[in-house]
Design an enzyme around this catalytic site. Structure first.
Site, PDB file in Angstrom:
ATOM      1  N   PHE A   8      23.487  16.410  40.171  1.00  0.00           N
ATOM      2  CA  PHE A   8      23.666  16.880  38.445  1.00  0.00           C
ATOM      3  C   PHE A   8      25.050  16.426  38.396  1.00  0.00           C
ATOM      4  O   PHE A   8      25.602  16.843  37.257  1.00  0.00           O
ATOM      5  CB  PHE A   8      23.295  18.601  38.752  1.00  0.00           C
ATOM      6  CG  PHE A   8      21.896  18.685  38.928  1.00  0.00           C
ATOM      7  CD1 PHE A   8      21.046  18.879  38.846  1.00  0.00           C
ATOM      8  CD2 PHE A   8      22.532  19.544  40.756  1.00  0.00           C
ATOM      9  CE1 PHE A   8      19.939  19.452  39.355  1.00  0.00           C
ATOM     10  CE2 PHE A   8      21.240  19.794  40.998  1.00  0.00           C
ATOM     11  CZ  PHE A   8      19.423  19.957  40.587  1.00  0.00           C
ATOM     12  N   ARG A  68      27.199  14.005  36.318  1.00  0.00           N
ATOM     13  CA  ARG A  68      26.934  13.189  34.770  1.00  0.00           C
ATOM     14  C   ARG A  68      28.067  12.695  34.794  1.00  0.00           C
ATOM     15  O   ARG A  68      29.047  12.604  35.141  1.00  0.00           O
ATOM     16  CB  ARG A  68      27.649  13.825  33.677  1.00  0.00           C
ATOM     17  CG  ARG A  68      26.596  15.035  33.373  1.00  0.00           C
ATOM     18  CD  ARG A  68      27.013  15.755  32.157  1.00  0.00           C
ATOM     19  NE  ARG A  68      27.827  16.806  33.042  1.00  0.00           N
ATOM     20  CZ  ARG A  68      29.184  17.695  32.367  1.00  0.00           C
ATOM     21  NH1 ARG A  68      28.665  18.110  30.921  1.00  0.00           N
ATOM     22  NH2 ARG A  68      29.763  18.484  32.591  1.00  0.00           N
ATOM     23  N   GLY A 103      22.415  12.493  17.730  1.00  0.00           N
ATOM     24  CA  GLY A 103      22.616  11.525  17.794  1.00  0.00           C
ATOM     25  C   GLY A 103      21.996  10.427  17.636  1.00  0.00           C
ATOM     26  O   GLY A 103      20.987  10.168  16.631  1.00  0.00           O
ATOM     27  N   GLY A 163      19.615   8.405  26.750  1.00  0.00           N
ATOM     28  CA  GLY A 163      19.324   7.134  26.794  1.00  0.00           C
ATOM     29  C   GLY A 163      20.476   7.140  28.499  1.00  0.00           C
ATOM     30  O   GLY A 163      20.405   8.381  28.936  1.00  0.00           O
ATOM     31  N   CYS A 217      20.035   7.956  34.059  1.00  0.00           N
ATOM     32  CA  CYS A 217      18.609   9.189  34.724  1.00  0.00           C
ATOM     33  C   CYS A 217      17.949   8.933  33.803  1.00  0.00           C
ATOM     34  O   CYS A 217      16.351   9.460  33.973  1.00  0.00           O
ATOM     35  CB  CYS A 217      19.984   9.630  34.462  1.00  0.00           C
ATOM     36  SG  CYS A 217      20.984   9.067  35.786  1.00  0.00           S
ATOM     37  N   ARG A 239      23.129   1.156  30.699  1.00  0.00           N
ATOM     38  CA  ARG A 239      21.731   0.998  31.783  1.00  0.00           C
ATOM     39  C   ARG A 239      20.775   2.419  30.110  1.00  0.00           C
ATOM     40  O   ARG A 239      21.318   2.908  30.562  1.00  0.00           O
ATOM     41  CB  ARG A 239      21.555   1.244  32.443  1.00  0.00           C
ATOM     42  CG  ARG A 239      21.826   0.220  33.248  1.00  0.00           C
ATOM     43  CD  ARG A 239      22.090   0.828  34.995  1.00  0.00           C
ATOM     44  NE  ARG A 239      23.113   2.147  35.839  1.00  0.00           N
ATOM     45  CZ  ARG A 239      23.008   2.577  36.325  1.00  0.00           C
ATOM     46  NH1 ARG A 239      22.332   2.395  37.684  1.00  0.00           N
ATOM     47  NH2 ARG A 239      24.314   3.756  36.887  1.00  0.00           N
TER      48      ARG A 239
HETATM   49  C1  UGA Z   1      22.343  12.984  33.235  1.00  0.00           C
HETATM   50  C2  UGA Z   1      22.082  14.927  33.497  1.00  0.00           C
HETATM   51  O1  UGA Z   1      22.849  15.139  32.402  1.00  0.00           O
HETATM   52  C3  UGA Z   1      23.041  15.561  34.812  1.00  0.00           C
HETATM   53  O2  UGA Z   1      23.038  15.888  35.474  1.00  0.00           O
HETATM   54  C4  UGA Z   1      22.802  14.123  36.083  1.00  0.00           C
HETATM   55  O3  UGA Z   1      22.919  14.925  37.208  1.00  0.00           O
HETATM   56  C5  UGA Z   1      22.458  12.929  35.520  1.00  0.00           C
HETATM   57  O4  UGA Z   1      21.802  12.560  34.423  1.00  0.00           O
HETATM   58  C6  UGA Z   1      21.603  11.752  36.781  1.00  0.00           C
HETATM   59  O5  UGA Z   1      20.594  12.522  37.557  1.00  0.00           O
HETATM   60  O6  UGA Z   1      22.745  11.286  37.796  1.00  0.00           O
HETATM   61  P1  UGA Z   1      23.656  11.500  32.635  1.00  0.00           P
HETATM   62  O7  UGA Z   1      22.521  10.334  32.451  1.00  0.00           O
HETATM   63  O8  UGA Z   1      25.146  10.971  33.170  1.00  0.00           O
HETATM   64  O9  UGA Z   1      23.985  12.379  33.413  1.00  0.00           O
HETATM   65  O10 UGA Z   1      24.695  11.236  30.392  1.00  0.00           O
HETATM   66  P2  UGA Z   1      24.221  13.253  30.256  1.00  0.00           P
HETATM   67  O11 UGA Z   1      25.597  13.679  29.807  1.00  0.00           O
HETATM   68  O12 UGA Z   1      23.500  14.276  30.763  1.00  0.00           O
HETATM   69  O13 UGA Z   1      23.762  12.354  28.901  1.00  0.00           O
HETATM   70  C7  UGA Z   1      22.894  11.442  29.006  1.00  0.00           C
HETATM   71  C8  UGA Z   1      22.064  11.130  27.129  1.00  0.00           C
HETATM   72  O14 UGA Z   1      21.963  11.831  26.386  1.00  0.00           O
HETATM   73  C9  UGA Z   1      23.082   9.877  26.390  1.00  0.00           C
HETATM   74  O15 UGA Z   1      22.567   8.853  25.982  1.00  0.00           O
HETATM   75  C10 UGA Z   1      24.436  10.992  25.782  1.00  0.00           C
HETATM   76  O16 UGA Z   1      24.542  10.163  24.800  1.00  0.00           O
HETATM   77  C11 UGA Z   1      22.938  12.056  25.064  1.00  0.00           C
HETATM   78  N1  UGA Z   1      23.289  13.359  24.953  1.00  0.00           N
HETATM   79  C12 UGA Z   1      24.242  14.174  25.367  1.00  0.00           C
HETATM   80  C13 UGA Z   1      23.568  13.754  23.470  1.00  0.00           C
HETATM   81  O17 UGA Z   1      23.070  12.692  22.554  1.00  0.00           O
HETATM   82  N2  UGA Z   1      23.087  14.735  22.873  1.00  0.00           N
HETATM   83  C14 UGA Z   1      24.568  15.295  23.851  1.00  0.00           C
HETATM   84  O18 UGA Z   1      23.992  17.409  23.246  1.00  0.00           O
HETATM   85  C15 UGA Z   1      24.333  15.817  25.095  1.00  0.00           C
END
Ligand code: UGA
Length: 429
Positions: free
Chosen positions: A153, A155, A254, A258, A261, A329
Site C-alpha cells: 500500500f 504511495r 483535481g 491516474g 496503479c 504513467r
Molecule cells: C496508490 C495507492 O494510494 C497506494 O496505497 C497503493 O499502494 C498504490 O496506488 C499501488 O497500488 O501501488 P499512487 O498510485 O502512488 O498510490 O498514488 P495516489 O497518491 O494514490 O494518487 C493517485 C491519483 O489520485 C493521482 O493522480 C493523484 O493526483 C490523485 N489524487 C489523490 C487526487 O486527485 N486527489 C487526492 O486527494 C488524492
C-alpha cells in the site's frame, strides 16, 4: 536498528515496489538480496544509480548497502538460494481486455521454484487477480515451499514513509503461521494485522485502490456541480469529509486521477467482476467519470481561450501524475495535453522531475516555469508540485500573450486571481 530476529530475504524485481521493499526490510536489519531480470539495472544499482526518483530511497539503499544488509545480484539462483522469504515484486501489466497479465509473475515463480531452499516462503507483493495464489503455487512446482500474498500500500512519493507507518499489514495464506511470520518481518507490533486467505488478501488490494478511485471520481463530479451552482468544492469536501464515517483524506478535487496503479487496478477488478458474472457498475462509472473529468478540463480551456483551440499556445505546469514522483504513467496531465493537442493547440510543458523522452514528441518540454508562460494564451496547472505554489504573477504574467491561468490543483496563491486577466480553479466559480 533492531534487535528482533533478522531473516534472509530475496526480492525478485527491482522496480518501484521491489526497491522500496528491499530498502525498508534491509533497514530493519534483514539481510536482503535483490534480483532483476535486467542486468543493466543491477549494474546501475551496484554503482549506486537508483533508477527511480523516490524521496528517501537513495539514502536508505546507500546506508543498507554500506551496512552490508543489501546486495544486488544478476543471478536469481544466488539471490534466492539462502532466502527464508522471497518477495515477488514484478509488474502485472494490463491486457487488452483490462485483466491483469500474470506472465511475469508466473515466470518468476517458476524460476524461483528451481532455486529456493526447502521451507522458504514465496510472498507475492505484485498486485494480482483474485485466485492467483493458487496459480503461483502451481508454477513453483514444489510442495516444500509456502506461499503468501502480502499486498503493498505504498504511495509513490511517500513510499518509504508508508513502509514504516502503514495503516495495516495484510497477509493471505492457507497457513496462519506462515502469514504471521510474514507480518512479523515488518516489526510493527502495534499496527493492525489482517491475516486472511490468499483470495481475500488479493481482493483487499483491489478494493482499496478502487474505493479511493471511486471516492475521487465522486469528488471531481461534486467539483463540477460546485462550479455550476456557485458552491466551493473545498468547503464542500471539508464539510462532508468531517463526518468520521466518510473521512477527510483523499478528497482533493483535481484534473482526474491516474498513475501506474488506480487505472490498472480499477480495470482489473472490473474485468474480474465481469468474468465471474457479477459486473460492477460502480467501477465502470468511476472510469467513465474520470474520463469526463479530463474532458471538462479541456472544455474549460476551450471556453477561456476559444472558441476553438486551433493555433492557441497552452503552457502547462506539471507532467507527472502527482507531485513527488517523476512517474508519468497514466498521468492525467498527459491525457489532457493529448486532447488539447488533438484540438489544434500547441503545448509547452515544464515539470521539475518528469522527463517525457522521445515518445511524446508532440509536447514541447521546456526547462523553466518562465518558458511555460512565455507567449502562452493560457497556463494550465496540472500537477501540484509545491514549488508551483511559490511562483508569483508579477514577472510571469507579462510574458504571456493573453493572461489566462487555470489551476486544476488549487495550489496557486490568490495573488494570481487579482493580477490575471482571467483566473480559474477547479470546483469554484
Ligand atoms: C496508490 C495507492 O494510494 C497506494 O496505497 C497503493 O499502494 C498504490 O496506488 C499501488 O497500488 O501501488 P499512487 O498510485 O502512488 O498510490 O498514488 P495516489 O497518491 O494514490 O494518487 C493517485 C491519483 O489520485 C493521482 O493522480 C493523484 O493526483 C490523485 N489524487 C489523490 C487526487 O486527485 N486527489 C487526492 O486527494 C488524492
Amino acid at each position: 536498528m533492531s534487535s528482533i530476529k533478522s531473516s534472509n530475504v530475496a526480492i525478485v524485481g527491482a522496480g518501484y515496489v521491489g526497491l522500496c521493499t528491499a530498502a525498508g526490510l534491509a533497514s530493519l536489519g534483514h539481510r536482503v538480496t535483490c534480483y532483476d531480470i535486467l542486468p543493466e539495472k543491477i549494474d546501475g544499482l551496484n554503482a549506486n544509480v537508483i533508477p527511480i526518483f523516490e524521496e528517501g530511497l537513495d539514502e536508505r539503499i546507500s546506508q543498507s548497502v554500506f551496512e552490508g544488509n543489501l546486495k544486488f545480484h544478476h543471478d536469481l539462483d544466488l539471490a534466492v538460494a539462502n532466502a527464508d522469504f522471497i518477495f515477488l515484486c514484478v509488474p502485472t501489466p494490463q491486457n487488452a481486455d483490462g485483466a491483469a497479465d500474470l506472465t511475469f509473475v508466473l515466470n518468476a515463480a517458476e524460476s524461483v521454484g528451481l532455486f529456493a531452499k526447502a521451507g522458504a516462503t514465496l510472498v507475492t507483493k505484485s498486485t494480482v487477480p483474485v485466485g492467483a495464489a493458487h496459480r503461483i503455487a502451481q508454477a513453483l512446482s514444489r510442495t516444500d515451499l509456502h506461499v503468501a500474498s502480502n499486498p503493498e500500500f505504498l504511495r509513490e512519493g511517500t513510499a518509504m514513509k508508508d513502509f514504516y507507518n502503514p495503516d495495516r499489514i495484510v497477509v493471505g495464506s492457507d497457513e496462519i503461521s506462515v502469514s504471521r511470520r510474514v507480518a512479523e518481518l515488518y516489526q510493527l507490533p502495534d499496527v493492525p494485522m489482517v491475516l486472511t486467505s490468499p483470495a481475500s488478501a488479493e481482493l483487499i488490494k483491489y478494493a482499496a485502490n478502487s474505493f479511493l478511485a471511486m471516492k475521487l471520481s465522486f469528488v471531481n463530479e461534486l467539483a463540477a456541480i460546485s462550479e455550476l451552482t456557485g458552491a466551493n468544492i473545498h468547503d464542500v469536501t471539508a464539510g462532508f469529509g468531517l463526518d468520521k464515517r466518510i473521512g477527510s483524506m483523499f478528497m482533493t478535487a483535481g484534473p482526474g486521477w491516474g498513475g501506474s496503479c488506480f487505472p490498472k487496478d480499477v480495470r482489473a477488478l472490473l474485468s474480474i467482476s465481469e468474468s465471474i458474472g457479477a459486473p460492477s457498475t460502480l467501477l465502470e462509472a468511476a472510469l467513465q467519470s474520470n474520463e469526463a473529468t479530463f474532458r471538462r478540463v479541456v472544455e474549460r480551456v476551450d471556453r477561456i481561450v476559444g472558441p476553438g483551440l486551433e493555433g492557441s499556445s497552452i503552457g502547462v505546469l506539471g507532467l507527472s501524475f502527482k507531485a513527488g514522483t517523476d512517474d508519468v504513467r497514466d498521468s492525467p496531465a498527459l491525457a489532457i495535453i493529448e486532447r488539447l493537442i488533438d484540438r489544434g493547440a500547441s503545448v509547452k510543458a515544464f515539470d521539475p522531475k518528469a522527463r517525457l523522452g522521445s515518445s511524446s514528441s508532440r509536447v514541447i518540454q521546456v526547462g523553466s516555469v518562465a518558458e511555460v508562460f512565455s507567449g502562452a494564451d493560457l497556463v494550465l496547472v496540472l500537477t501540484e508540485w509545491p514549488e508551483f505554489s511559490e511562483i508569483t504573477p508579477e514577472l510571469l504574467l507579462p510574458l504571456m500573450r493573453r493572461q489566462n491561468v487555470f489551476d486544476t490543483r488549487g495550489i496557486l496563491t490568490d495573488a494570481w486571481r487579482t493580477k490575471s486577466h482571467r483566473f480559474e480553479r477547479i470546483g469554484s466559480l
